[in-house]
Design an enzyme around this catalytic site. Structure first.
Site, PDB file in Angstrom:
ATOM      1  N   GLU A  59       0.914  -1.307  -0.092  1.00 55.44           N
ATOM      2  CA  GLU A  59       0.011  -0.113   0.070  1.00 55.44           C
ATOM      3  C   GLU A  59       0.960   1.457   0.156  1.00 55.44           C
ATOM      4  O   GLU A  59       0.494   2.329  -0.642  1.00 55.44           O
ATOM      5  CB  GLU A  59      -1.053   0.092   1.034  1.00 55.44           C
ATOM      6  CG  GLU A  59      -2.074  -1.028   0.929  1.00 55.44           C
ATOM      7  CD  GLU A  59      -1.658  -2.466   1.372  1.00 55.44           C
ATOM      8  OE1 GLU A  59      -2.552  -3.093   0.924  1.00 55.44           O
ATOM      9  OE2 GLU A  59      -0.641  -2.639   1.826  1.00 55.44           O
ATOM     10  N   HIS A 128     -10.253  -6.474   8.805  1.00 57.17           N
ATOM     11  CA  HIS A 128     -10.953  -6.218   7.355  1.00 57.17           C
ATOM     12  C   HIS A 128     -12.536  -5.478   7.791  1.00 57.17           C
ATOM     13  O   HIS A 128     -13.235  -5.536   6.632  1.00 57.17           O
ATOM     14  CB  HIS A 128     -11.208  -7.597   6.684  1.00 57.17           C
ATOM     15  CG  HIS A 128      -9.796  -8.107   6.306  1.00 57.17           C
ATOM     16  ND1 HIS A 128      -9.138  -8.885   7.279  1.00 57.17           N
ATOM     17  CD2 HIS A 128      -9.135  -8.048   5.150  1.00 57.17           C
ATOM     18  CE1 HIS A 128      -7.930  -9.502   6.851  1.00 57.17           C
ATOM     19  NE2 HIS A 128      -8.116  -8.805   5.468  1.00 57.17           N
TER      20      HIS A 128
END
Length: 327
Positions: A59, A128
Site C-alpha cells: 500500500e 477487514h
C-alpha cells in the site's frame, strides 16, 4: 439511464473517466488482469491496456507512486482493497498527499483518488472491517465521500477524479452486489458537497451516511407506524460537509440523532453534534450518537451482526429520544 448495481456503477464510472481523461491511471492489488476482488475494475485492462495494471501487495508503494504521478500531471485512481490497510500508507496519505498544495505554496497539487471499501461483512474479522472515515476527516487537505446508492457510486467517483485535491471514495462491500437501479450515466459533472433529505419528518432529524443510510430509512418507516416522523438527512460528502443543511433540519425537528457504522468514540457523529450545538439550536432532548460499541469486530457473523446497528436498534434508540421532551 442504465440498470446497474452499486459495483457496476463504479465500473461504469471508471470506464467513463478513463475514456474522457487520458491522464487517468487505475491500479492497485488485483485490479488489472483479475478485474478486482469484487469485480469492480473488470474490463478496464482489456479496453485501456497498461493504463490499468496490478501492483505488488504494498500500500505504501501504491500511494507513494500515486502522489508522485499526481504531482506530475496524472490523475491516478488507486484502490486500497480494504480501508484497514490504508493505515500502512498513512504517511503517504497524511504527510504527503494532503500536504502538497500547502508546502508548494499552491504551485503543485495532488489530484489523486483513493478508492477503498470498509464496513463489516460475514467473516471480515477485526482487520477487514474497520470504519475509519473519522481518522481521515481529521486531516486538512483530504476530501472524503461515502456513496450509498448506485447513482452516488457513479456520480461521486466522477466528481472525485475531477477534483484537484486528494479524495477518498469510501465504498461498502455489502452494497456492491445489491439490487440494480436506474443510473444516469454520462451526465454533467456533479458539484462536490451537499446533503439531501431522503425522508421528510417533523419529530427528529437523523443524520447518516454510507451503508447505514438504508438501515436508517428502514427504521424510519417502522417508526412512522408508531406515529414518529423521522427526517433522514444523508450526507454523502463528509468533507466538504453540509453543516447548513443539517442545522436547518434540526431547527425544524429540535431533536438530533447521528447514525454511523463506525464505533461511537471519536466517530464523526461527535463532530456533527458539535456543529449543531455550535449553531445554538435549542433542542428538546440531548442529541444521541448510534454506532458500533468500542470493541474489535469478531469473526463470527452472528456476533458481528450484534455489534453493527440494525434497523430495530436504530428505531428503538430514536423512539426513546423522541420521548425526551414535548413539543
Amino acid at each position: 439511464m442504465r440498470e446497474l448495481s452499486y459495483g457496476e456503477a463504479v465500473n461504469a464510472a471508471l470506464h467513463r473517466l478513463m475514456e474522457e481523461l487520458p491522464q487517468t491511471l487505475v491500479y492497485g492489488e488485483d485490479v488489472g488482469v483479475p478485474g478486482g476482488v469484487f469485480g469492480v475494475t473488470r474490463g478496464l485492462r482489456k479496453r485501456f491496456g497498461e493504463r490499468a495494471f496490478d501492483t505488488p501487495i504494498s500500500e505504501s508503494a501504491i500511494l507513494g507512486s500515486a502522489v508522485g504521478a499526481a504531482m506530475m500531471g496524472r490523475r491516478p485512481i488507486v484502490e486500497i482493497m480494504w480501508a484497514d490497510f490504508s493505515l500502512v500508507a498513512l504517511d503517504q496519505i497524511v504527510n504527503q498527499a494532503a500536504n502538497v498544495r500547502y508546502v508548494s505554496g499552491g504551485r503543485l497539487s495532488a489530484p489523486l483518488t483513493i478508492r477503498t471499501q470498509q464496513g463489516n461483512a460475514p467473516g471480515a474479522c477485526a482487520q477487514h472491517s474497520q470504519c475509519l472515515e473519522a481518522l481521515f476527516l481529521h486531516v486538512p487537505g483530504l476530501r472524503v465521500c461515502m456513496p450509498s446508492t448506485p447513482q452516488d457510486a457513479y456520480d461521486l467517483l466522477v466528481t472525485a477524479v475531477h477534483c484537484d485535491d486528494p479524495v477518498l471514495v469510501v465504498e461498502n462491500r455489502t452494497l456492491y452486489f445489491g439490487a440494480k437501479e436506474p443510473v444516469a450515466v454520462d451526465g454533467p459533472l456533479q458539484p462536490m458537497g451537499g446533503a439531501r433529505t431522503r425522508r421528510a419528518g417533523s419529530d427528529v432529524t437523523v443524520v447518516t451516511w454510507g451503508a447505514m443510510t438504508h438501515r436508517v430509512l428502514e427504521a424510519a418507516r417502522a417508526l412512522a407506524g408508531d406515529g414518529i416522523e423521522a427526517e433522514v438527512v444523508e450526507t454523502p460528502w463528509l468533507n466538504p460537509f453540509d453543516t447548513e443543511a443539517v442545522v436547518a433540519s434540526v431547527e425544524g425537528t429540535r431533536r438530533l440523532a447521528v447514525v454511523h457504522e463506525a464505533n461511537v468514540t471519536g466517530g464523526f457523529g461527535a463532530e456533527v453534534v458539535a456543529r449543531v450545538a455550535g449553531a445554538g439550536v435549542p433542542l428538546l432532548a440531548p442529541p444521541i450518537r448510534i454506532g458500533a460499541p468500542d470493541v474489535r469486530m469478531p469473526a463470527a457473523p452472528v456476533l458481528a451482526q450484534a455489534l453493527v446497528p440494525d434497523a430495530a436498534r436504530i428505531g428503538g434508540e430514536i423512539k426513546r429520544l423522541t420521548e425526551g421532551g414535548a413539543r
